[in-house]
Write an enzyme that holds these catalytic residues in place. Structure first.
Site, PDB file in Angstrom:
ATOM      1  N   ARG A   5       0.833  -1.185   0.000  1.00 55.49           N
ATOM      2  CA  ARG A   5       0.000   0.000   0.000  1.00 55.49           C
ATOM      3  C   ARG A   5       0.879   1.250   0.000  1.00 55.49           C
ATOM      4  O   ARG A   5       2.063   1.196   0.334  1.00 55.49           O
ATOM      5  CB  ARG A   5      -0.932   0.000   1.215  1.00 55.49           C
ATOM      6  N   LYS A  24       1.106   2.159   7.154  1.00 62.54           N
ATOM      7  CA  LYS A  24       1.359   1.403   8.375  1.00 62.54           C
ATOM      8  C   LYS A  24       2.200   2.202   9.357  1.00 62.54           C
ATOM      9  O   LYS A  24       2.858   3.178   9.011  1.00 62.54           O
ATOM     10  CB  LYS A  24       2.063   0.084   8.042  1.00 62.54           C
ATOM     11  N   TYR A  30      -1.611   5.045  10.222  1.00 64.44           N
ATOM     12  CA  TYR A  30      -2.046   4.141  11.280  1.00 64.44           C
ATOM     13  C   TYR A  30      -0.901   3.988  12.278  1.00 64.44           C
ATOM     14  O   TYR A  30       0.262   3.862  11.885  1.00 64.44           O
ATOM     15  CB  TYR A  30      -2.412   2.769  10.721  1.00 64.44           C
ATOM     16  N   HIS A  72      -1.682   2.343  15.950  1.00 58.60           N
ATOM     17  CA  HIS A  72      -1.996   1.182  16.794  1.00 58.60           C
ATOM     18  C   HIS A  72      -0.988   1.057  17.934  1.00 58.60           C
ATOM     19  O   HIS A  72      -0.281   0.058  18.076  1.00 58.60           O
ATOM     20  CB  HIS A  72      -2.023  -0.100  15.951  1.00 58.60           C
ATOM     21  N   GLU A  96      -6.566   5.604  12.995  1.00 64.17           N
ATOM     22  CA  GLU A  96      -7.564   4.726  13.620  1.00 64.17           C
ATOM     23  C   GLU A  96      -8.352   5.382  14.743  1.00 64.17           C
ATOM     24  O   GLU A  96      -9.343   4.807  15.212  1.00 64.17           O
ATOM     25  CB  GLU A  96      -6.905   3.435  14.136  1.00 64.17           C
ATOM     26  N   ASP A 113      -3.993  -6.076  15.188  1.00 66.26           N
ATOM     27  CA  ASP A 113      -3.342  -4.765  15.190  1.00 66.26           C
ATOM     28  C   ASP A 113      -3.397  -4.102  16.564  1.00 66.26           C
ATOM     29  O   ASP A 113      -2.524  -3.305  16.914  1.00 66.26           O
ATOM     30  CB  ASP A 113      -4.017  -3.828  14.172  1.00 66.26           C
TER      31      ASP A 113
END
Length: 372
Positions: A15, A75, A94, A96, A118, A270
């Site tokens: 991605r 990520k 993101y 996490h 998120e 995640d």
């Protein structure tokens, strides 16, 4: 603003933070976009497409991080990337953080302002930047679970939808949110016997209204989860507490009581996973076995369908990326409390309470960060 897009370096992660159409929008707003060479190559977005959209291609991630005022990724930054961040830089991706104290410490030490996809919210209380990847992961979960049930993958050799005269697989989905609903849709479509477990009666009513008699529903409690999980052929866990570690709903005892060759797909990995036996895996080595149960716990599931995921993510993130670039992070967050909910780290402090609580770190209220 000068915006940087590095190539993702997590295992099998193709991605990319911005697609060419997003670059074109940012350039039209007067911003400069630097893209690491071959950042989109894995999803058939070559450098020429980025140049045509107005980006400047640079040769290394070091150049991207050194020059950019805002880094847009997919990520969480890996250790090598975290060392490239600097004070005053914006990171939009993101994160996490709840199950990842090492990342949290590194981001705090960098001095960067880190906004997590998120935890950005909407007026309805939804998570609009998590939703596209939850949709993808939910739709993938029955697909990867069906593959794991095959004998060659260590499963007991069950076809998810069965055939005439042979019962279909029993699929239990924990959580009826975005990921759970999409998992149910796909599992029902494949002909499985599907039960969704959730603690919200409104969610269960919505599922019945959507799928009718094709789905069974159950109210979540310890007894129900134990009974359903231990008899299931495939368990898909999608439970989520925004920003916080996922609750451990599936115990080691549940896993030990499941039939040999059954499968657990932990979409919540995640955020640390919803099973006591879960640990993050990669697309290169996606499964492992505990007490005869195949565990699929890939921490970047949507990366397995990277082109679909990238475009879905950009559709959701672009308005927020534009706001941050046009107004600067502080003004953008002051004007939009939903974007402000995404602030997780600033000036060496954790600014999202669920993350601070999960990690035992000091908490700086977002309002105080914006007032500074």
């Amino acid at each position: 603003m000068r915006i940087g897009v590095p190539k993702e370096i997590k295992d099998h992660e193709d991605r990319v933070g911005l697609v060419p159409s997003s670059v074109r929008e940012l350039v039209a707003h007067g911003h400069e976009v630097l893209v690491e060479t071959r950042a989109g190559q894995g999803i058939a977005l070559d450098d020429a497409a980025y140049v045509a959209a107005g980006a400047r291609i640079v040769g290394t991630a070091d150049e991207v991080f050194a020059a950019a005022e805002m880094i847009v990724k997919v990520k969480e930054p890996q250790a090598a990337e975290r060392r490239k961040l600097r004070e005053g830089q914006i990171l939009f991706t993101y994160l996490h953080l709840a199950p990842d104290p090492d990342q949290a410490r590194d981001l705090m030490a960098s001095g960067a302002t880190c906004i997590a996809y998120e935890t950005v919210t909407s007026a309805s209380g939804a998570l609009p930047l998590l939703a596209p990847m939850s949709e993808v992961a939910g739709r993938m979960a029955p697909q990867v679970g069906a593959h794991a049930l095959e004998n060659a993958s260590g499963g007991m050799g069950i076809l998810l939808g069965g055939v005439p005269g042979v019962l279909p697989a029993e699929v239990v989905i924990l959580g009826g949110g975005v990921a759970g609903t999409n998992a149910a849709q796909m599992a029902i479509g494949l002909g499985a016997d599907v039960t969704v477990v959730d603690r919200s009666l409104d969610v269960l009513r919505r599922l019945v209204a959507t799928f009718g008699a094709r789905v069974k529903t159950a109210h979540s409690n310890v007894d129900t989860i134990g009974r359903l999980v231990t008899r299931a052929d495939l368990v898909i866990s999608t439970v989520l507490i925004p920003g916080a570690a996922a609750p451990k709903l599936v115990t080691r005892e549940h896993i030990a009581a499941m039939r040999k060759g059954s499968v657990l797909v932990d979409v919540a990995i995640d955020q640390g996973g919803a099973a006591e036996t879960s640990r993050a895996t990669t697309h290169s080595d996606p499964t492992y076995v505990v007490d005869g149960v195949v565990h699929y716990c890939v921490a970047n599931m949507p990366g397995g369908v990277a082109r679909t995921s990238t475009f879905a993510l950009n559709n959701a993130t672009l308005p927020f990326t534009l706001a941050l670039a046009d107004k600067g992070w502080k003004q953008a967050l002051r004007e939009d409390p939903h974007l402000a909910a995404g602030l997780n780290v600033h000036a060496g402090r954790i600014t999202y309470k669920a993350v601070a609580d999960a990690l035992g770190f000091d908490y700086l209220e977002t309002a105080n960060a914006l007032a500074a």
